[in-house]
Design a protein around this motif. Structure first.
Motif, short mmCIF file in Angstrom:
data_model
loop_
_atom_site.label_atom_id
_atom_site.label_comp_id
_atom_site.label_asym_id
_atom_site.label_seq_id
_atom_site.Cartn_x
_atom_site.Cartn_y
_atom_site.Cartn_z
N SER A 114 0.83 -1.20 0.00
CA SER A 114 0.00 0.00 0.00
C SER A 114 0.87 1.25 0.00
CB SER A 114 -0.92 0.01 1.22
OG SER A 114 -1.81 -1.09 1.18
N ILE A 115 1.93 1.23 0.81
CA ILE A 115 2.82 2.40 0.87
C ILE A 115 3.57 2.57 -0.44
CG2 ILE A 115 4.83 3.39 2.03
CD1 ILE A 115 3.93 1.98 4.58
N LEU A 116 4.09 1.49 -1.00
CA LEU A 116 4.85 1.58 -2.25
C LEU A 116 3.96 1.94 -3.42
CD1 LEU A 116 7.27 -1.48 -1.85
CD2 LEU A 116 7.86 0.94 -1.73
N SER A 117 2.67 1.59 -3.35
CA SER A 117 1.75 1.96 -4.44
C SER A 117 1.55 3.47 -4.50
CB SER A 117 0.41 1.26 -4.26
OG SER A 117 -0.25 1.73 -3.09
N LEU A 118 1.70 4.14 -3.36
CA LEU A 118 1.58 5.60 -3.34
C LEU A 118 2.77 6.25 -4.04
CD1 LEU A 118 0.43 6.10 0.37
CD2 LEU A 118 -1.01 6.06 -1.68
N VAL A 119 3.92 5.57 -4.00
CA VAL A 119 5.13 6.11 -4.63
C VAL A 119 5.13 5.82 -6.13
CG1 VAL A 119 7.65 6.03 -4.62
CG2 VAL A 119 6.38 5.77 -2.49
N GLY A 120 4.54 4.68 -6.51
CA GLY A 120 4.50 4.30 -7.91
C GLY A 120 5.82 3.70 -8.38
#
Length: 296
Positions: free
Chosen positions: A186-192
């Protein structure tokens, strides 16, 4: 309460020579009280007893555990994505359990040595605690036999409590990875796609810290049971002890409080430990991948 040998140290300064130790020497009222009394009675270095065994244990355990988890997770996700998508969310649970079982069984004798070294009590001033090898030899020596086949059977003592260890570590890993994977994704998806070292470090440390804390609290009774197995001095009883029997004994002696003895220090240790190990492992993977891309 579990480590009876440590409760009544010969070097206890609360007692007057030739008399019984003061009652407060035999009880730990909390984590800070334990630190204070151990340092006062046995010295500051006592807090780091078993560190060499911990280091000897960490390297092979992490070397087996995390790469195996990655491999099992990737294989299972590839299979479930094409054949049973509904099972994909459970892949971290299964992969973590299998990988942890392999690492636990392979490295368990060192874990046993570490726990025994930490529970070692000085009976004479100036006597140093034994190292990893001497500790393991001391475990096997009481069961010496001239029969070679019997000798092989006797070495089972080195895996004393492995059932309790698996009963603790497998649920711990299942809970940990089931919680960690969704958080870090979830956190890494915010970074892309622009993930950097800092974002990878932060996502994995956050996920590991939260997951490790939850898993440690949930499996604390199993950790208490494992410790009881490992510090049992009677070899015959140690081989015959089961996790269920040990948990029943703990419940009978201390109730719910006994089952969650040391939950505070355990959670305080597990959260940062999981966060540090997982985050640095992922950062090293990322660095090696980037280097590989540049070389190609």
């Amino acid at each position: 309460m579990m480590l009876s040998d440590m409760r009544n140290s010969p070097s206890c300064t609360c007692a007057v020579p030739g008399t019984e130790p003061a009652p407060e020497c035999n009880r730990y009222k909390g984590t800070l009280d334990l630190f204070y009394k151990v340092v006062r009675q046995e010295g500051f270095a006592r807090l780091w007893r078993g560190t060499y065994a911990s280091l000897a244990l960490s390297v092979p355990t992490v070397g087996i555990y995390l790469p195996c988890y990655d491999g099992f997770r990737n294989l299972m996700e590839n299979f479930t994505t094409g054949n049973a998508p509904m099972l994909t969310p459970y892949v971290p649970l299964v992969a973590g359990s299998v990988a942890r079982s392999l690492a636990c069984i392979s490295c368990y004798p060192i874990e046993l040595a570490r726990t025994r070294m930490q529970a070692f009590t000085e009976t004479q001033s100036g006597v140093k605690p034994p190292g990893v090898w001497k500790t393991l030899v001391g475990v096997v020596n009481p069961l010496k036999s001239r029969n070679s086949s019997q000798k092989l059977q006797n070495y089972r003592i080195l895996w004393t409590g492995v059932g309790a260890q698996l009963a603790r570590d497998v649920p711990f890993s299942a809970i940990c990875w089931s919680t960690l994977e969704p958080i870090r994704r979830s956190i890494l998806s915010l970074v892309g796609d622009d993930a950097r070292v800092t974002s990878i470090l932060g996502a994995n440390f956050t996920g590991g810290f939260v997951a490790g804390s939850i898993a440690a609290a949930a499996t604390c009774p199993l950790d208490v049971s494992r410790t009881r197995h490992q510090i049992e001095k009677d070899p015959t009883r140690a081989l015959n002890m089961t996790t269920r029997q040990t948990l029943m004994e703990i419940w009978r002696d201390g109730g719910m409080k006994g089952l969650f003895t040391g939950v505070g220090p355990r959670v305080a240790r597990a959260g940062p430990s999981v966060g540090i190990v997982v985050s640095f492992y992922e950062v090293v993977k990322y660095a090696l991948y980037q280097r590989h891309q540049l070389n190609n």
